[in-house]
Design an enzyme around this catalytic site. Structure first.
Site, PDB file in Angstrom:
ATOM      1  N   TYR A 173       0.836  -1.205   0.000  1.00 20.74           N
ATOM      2  CA  TYR A 173       0.000   0.000   0.000  1.00 20.74           C
ATOM      3  C   TYR A 173       0.872   1.257   0.000  1.00 20.74           C
ATOM      4  CZ  TYR A 173      -3.730   3.202   1.529  1.00 20.74           C
ATOM      5  OH  TYR A 173      -4.630   4.244   1.639  1.00 20.74           O
TER       6      TYR A 173
ATOM      7  N   PRO B 154       2.297   2.523  12.658  1.00 26.17           N
ATOM      8  CA  PRO B 154       2.876   3.818  13.058  1.00 26.17           C
ATOM      9  C   PRO B 154       2.478   4.204  14.485  1.00 26.17           C
ATOM     10  CG  PRO B 154       1.922   3.959  10.855  1.00 26.17           C
ATOM     11  CD  PRO B 154       1.501   2.638  11.425  1.00 26.17           C
TER      12      PRO B 154
HETATM   13  P1  NAD Z   1     -12.685   1.892   0.214  1.00 27.50           P
HETATM   14  O1  NAD Z   1     -12.033   0.577   0.274  1.00 27.50           O
HETATM   15  O2  NAD Z   1     -14.022   2.065   0.849  1.00 27.50           O
HETATM   16  O3  NAD Z   1     -12.819   2.392  -1.283  1.00 27.50           O
HETATM   17  C1  NAD Z   1     -11.962   2.013  -2.319  1.00 27.50           C
HETATM   18  C2  NAD Z   1     -12.809   1.665  -3.532  1.00 27.50           C
HETATM   19  O4  NAD Z   1     -11.946   1.290  -4.614  1.00 27.50           O
HETATM   20  C3  NAD Z   1     -13.734   0.479  -3.283  1.00 27.50           C
HETATM   21  O5  NAD Z   1     -15.037   0.791  -3.742  1.00 27.50           O
HETATM   22  C4  NAD Z   1     -13.105  -0.650  -4.091  1.00 27.50           C
HETATM   23  O6  NAD Z   1     -14.052  -1.610  -4.521  1.00 27.50           O
HETATM   24  C5  NAD Z   1     -12.472   0.114  -5.225  1.00 27.50           C
HETATM   25  N1  NAD Z   1     -11.354  -0.590  -5.866  1.00 27.50           N
HETATM   26  C6  NAD Z   1     -10.328  -1.240  -5.270  1.00 27.50           C
HETATM   27  N2  NAD Z   1      -9.496  -1.751  -6.200  1.00 27.50           N
HETATM   28  C7  NAD Z   1     -10.004  -1.387  -7.418  1.00 27.50           C
HETATM   29  C8  NAD Z   1      -9.607  -1.620  -8.749  1.00 27.50           C
HETATM   30  N3  NAD Z   1      -8.499  -2.312  -9.041  1.00 27.50           N
HETATM   31  N4  NAD Z   1     -10.379  -1.119  -9.756  1.00 27.50           N
HETATM   32  C9  NAD Z   1     -11.522  -0.429  -9.478  1.00 27.50           C
HETATM   33  N5  NAD Z   1     -11.948  -0.178  -8.215  1.00 27.50           N
HETATM   34  C10 NAD Z   1     -11.189  -0.660  -7.206  1.00 27.50           C
HETATM   35  O7  NAD Z   1     -11.667   2.953   0.822  1.00 27.50           O
HETATM   36  P2  NAD Z   1     -11.806   4.518   1.076  1.00 27.50           P
HETATM   37  O8  NAD Z   1     -11.570   4.745   2.508  1.00 27.50           O
HETATM   38  O9  NAD Z   1     -13.021   5.054   0.440  1.00 27.50           O
HETATM   39  O10 NAD Z   1     -10.527   5.046   0.288  1.00 27.50           O
HETATM   40  C11 NAD Z   1     -10.613   5.695  -0.972  1.00 27.50           C
HETATM   41  C12 NAD Z   1      -9.233   6.177  -1.369  1.00 27.50           C
HETATM   42  O11 NAD Z   1      -8.728   7.089  -0.401  1.00 27.50           O
HETATM   43  C13 NAD Z   1      -8.197   5.062  -1.493  1.00 27.50           C
HETATM   44  O12 NAD Z   1      -7.369   5.317  -2.597  1.00 27.50           O
HETATM   45  C14 NAD Z   1      -7.428   5.160  -0.205  1.00 27.50           C
HETATM   46  O13 NAD Z   1      -6.118   4.690  -0.360  1.00 27.50           O
HETATM   47  C15 NAD Z   1      -7.472   6.654   0.071  1.00 27.50           C
HETATM   48  N6  NAD Z   1      -7.302   6.954   1.503  1.00 27.50           N
HETATM   49  C16 NAD Z   1      -8.315   6.745   2.396  1.00 27.50           C
HETATM   50  C17 NAD Z   1      -8.117   7.019   3.745  1.00 27.50           C
HETATM   51  C18 NAD Z   1      -9.212   6.847   4.771  1.00 27.50           C
HETATM   52  O14 NAD Z   1      -8.974   7.098   5.963  1.00 27.50           O
HETATM   53  N7  NAD Z   1     -10.415   6.467   4.429  1.00 27.50           N
HETATM   54  C19 NAD Z   1      -6.870   7.473   4.185  1.00 27.50           C
HETATM   55  C20 NAD Z   1      -5.861   7.643   3.248  1.00 27.50           C
HETATM   56  C21 NAD Z   1      -6.089   7.392   1.904  1.00 27.50           C
HETATM   57  N1  UDP Z   2      -6.392  -0.603  16.040  1.00 23.21           N
HETATM   58  C1  UDP Z   2      -6.750  -1.109  17.267  1.00 23.21           C
HETATM   59  N2  UDP Z   2      -7.818  -1.969  17.332  1.00 23.21           N
HETATM   60  C2  UDP Z   2      -8.544  -2.321  16.231  1.00 23.21           C
HETATM   61  C3  UDP Z   2      -8.183  -1.778  14.984  1.00 23.21           C
HETATM   62  C4  UDP Z   2      -7.087  -0.929  14.910  1.00 23.21           C
HETATM   63  O1  UDP Z   2      -6.139  -0.822  18.288  1.00 23.21           O
HETATM   64  O2  UDP Z   2      -9.504  -3.093  16.394  1.00 23.21           O
HETATM   65  C5  UDP Z   2      -5.244   0.346  15.973  1.00 23.21           C
HETATM   66  C6  UDP Z   2      -4.194   0.008  14.926  1.00 23.21           C
HETATM   67  O3  UDP Z   2      -3.236  -0.897  15.457  1.00 23.21           O
HETATM   68  C7  UDP Z   2      -3.608   1.374  14.629  1.00 23.21           C
HETATM   69  C8  UDP Z   2      -4.790   2.318  14.806  1.00 23.21           C
HETATM   70  O4  UDP Z   2      -5.765   1.603  15.559  1.00 23.21           O
HETATM   71  O5  UDP Z   2      -2.630   1.714  15.588  1.00 23.21           O
HETATM   72  C9  UDP Z   2      -5.425   2.750  13.482  1.00 23.21           C
HETATM   73  O6  UDP Z   2      -5.647   1.595  12.713  1.00 23.21           O
HETATM   74  P1  UDP Z   2      -6.392   1.628  11.308  1.00 23.21           P
HETATM   75  O7  UDP Z   2      -6.317   0.250  10.752  1.00 23.21           O
HETATM   76  O8  UDP Z   2      -7.730   2.247  11.461  1.00 23.21           O
HETATM   77  O9  UDP Z   2      -5.580   2.660  10.410  1.00 23.21           O
HETATM   78  P2  UDP Z   2      -4.024   2.906  10.105  1.00 23.21           P
HETATM   79  O10 UDP Z   2      -3.155   2.039  10.980  1.00 23.21           O
HETATM   80  O11 UDP Z   2      -3.875   2.601   8.676  1.00 23.21           O
HETATM   81  O12 UDP Z   2      -3.871   4.344  10.466  1.00 23.21           O
END
Ligand code: NAD
Ligand code: UDP
Length: 314
Positions: free
Chosen positions: A147, A276
């Site tokens: 990722y 992290p």
């Molecule tokens: P999500 O998993 O709900 O949405 C991702 C969408 O992409 C899903 O609908 C999935 O089916 C689709 N997808 C995955 N692989 C695909 C492919 N090969 N072709 C077409 N569609 C595909 O996640 P989200 O939280 O909505 O995240 C959306 C974007 O934002 C992602 O790129 C993610 O990396 C980024 N992002 C989200 C967060 C967060 O906190 N939610 C944080 C950082 C970055």
């Molecule tokens: N985490 C936790 N319990 C859970 C799920 C996540 O303590 O049931 C912790 C995880 O280890 C991380 C933080 O919550 O330190 C955020 O995790 P998340 O997967 O939401 O996002 P990311 O690590 O990608 O920021």
């Protein structure tokens, strides 16, 4: 005749994508929502399907796409660790091949293109809070690398297409965001804790719960996306988008218990590798360039999110 702008949202049936599609329809765009439904679902966009300006297309961004659009929001990529670690090779392909295909589409059509990058490009940061000029501290071959490195390579591609082909690009580095339409089983901390609390099951804290995150409510984030897309062409980002209010994971667990009135107890499980220890965006740049800052704080955002998860439980 009023010509609507045509916008493509990849990953549009996911958590963030579904909110973005709705917002863009409200603003008068013609929205093409593309998704392979790996983590997203039709349920997330059900209420949009009757809108004649909305089109849902099943497609995988790792394959080329030929459509005519004016703007592209590239969100396709599983975002939660359990989902992106399920098929790590496909995760990297989605970020890298997906970026190449969408950038190629932008090049052919002249569309402006937005990339959903991530705070994970900073890895386990040694600089706190993180500013955009920090290059990160990322493991290239660990379990989060598919990722993190995929997203880093996508950024590289965006900036090379900008330098080499003069593409108009917009790169947002998204920090932890939550809200309705999150996948209930995505293993992310907000969804896990609320689902556990609502069912009076033990709340699973990984490690000692002292690691921190800064949680942004989805509506605030979508506002930042739209402002970034509409900002002057010479502002490409990368720009941090997130809420700078930082909480420990234990504090989040206690807040969720309080707001749900749950009887859940806290239990402690091993910390996943490369997790992290702290994360907080420095949003000075977003404030300055986009006039943006989050408005919804954690308690208010959780109160808007808890009913969504409760409705899934019936
Ligand atoms: P999500 O998993 O709900 O949405 C991702 C969408 O992409 C899903 O609908 C999935 O089916 C689709 N997808 C995955 N692989 C695909 C492919 N090969 N072709 C077409 N569609 C595909 O996640 P989200 O939280 O909505 O995240 C959306 C974007 O934002 C992602 O790129 C993610 O990396 C980024 N992002 C989200 C967060 C967060 O906190 N939610 C944080 C950082 C970055
Ligand atoms: N985490 C936790 N319990 C859970 C799920 C996540 O303590 O049931 C912790 C995880 O280890 C991380 C933080 O919550 O330190 C955020 O995790 P998340 O997967 O939401 O996002 P990311 O690590 O990608 O920021």
């Amino acid at each position: 005749m009023h010509l609507r702008k045509r916008v493509l949202v990849t990953g549009g049936a996911g958590f963030l994508g579904s909110h973005l599609c709705k917002r863009l329809l409200d603003e008068g765009y013609d929205v093409l929502c593309l998704d392979n439904f790996f983590t997203g679902t039709k349920d997330n966009v059900l209420e949009l399907l009757d809108n004649p300006h909305f089109e849902l297309m099943r497609h995988d961004v790792t394959f080329p796409l030929y459509v005519e659009v004016d703007e592209i929001y590239n969100l396709a990529c599983p975002a939660s660790p359990i989902h992106y670690q399920h098929d790590p090779v496909q995760t990297t392909k989605t970020s890298v091949h997906g970026a190449i295909n969408m950038l190629g589409l932008a090049k052919r059509t002249g569309a402006k293109i937005f990339q959903a990058s991530t705070s994970e490009v900073y890895g386990d940061p040694e600089v706190h809070p993180q500013t955009e000029d920090y290059w990160g501290h990322v493991n290239p071959n660990g379990i989060r690398s598919c990722y993190d490195e995929g997203k880093r390579c996508a950024e590289t591609l965006f900036f090379d297409y900008h330098r080499q082909h003069k593409l108009r690009i917009k790169v947002a580095r998204i920090f932890n965001t939550y809200g309705p339409n999150m996948h209930p089983n995505d293993g992310r901390v907000v969804s896990n804790f609320i689902m556990q609390a609502l069912q009076n099951q033990p709340i699973t804290i990984y490690g000692d719960g002292s690691q921190s995150r800064s949680f942004c409510y989805v509506d605030d984030l979508i506002e930042a996306f739209v402002r970034l897309m509409n900002s002057p062409d010479d502002f490409t980002g990368p720009v941090n988008t997130g809420n700078p209010n930082e909480f420990t994971i234990k504090e989040l667990a206690e807040k969720v218990i309080e707001l749900t009135g749950s009887k859940s107890e806290l239990i402690y499980e091993p910390l996943p590798s490369d997790d992290p220890t702290q994360r907080q965006p420095d949003i000075t740049l977003a404030r300055e360039k986009l006039g943006w800052e989050p408005k919804v704080q954690l308690e208010e955002g959780l109160k808007k999110t808890i009913p969504y998860f409760a409705s899934l439980l019936g």
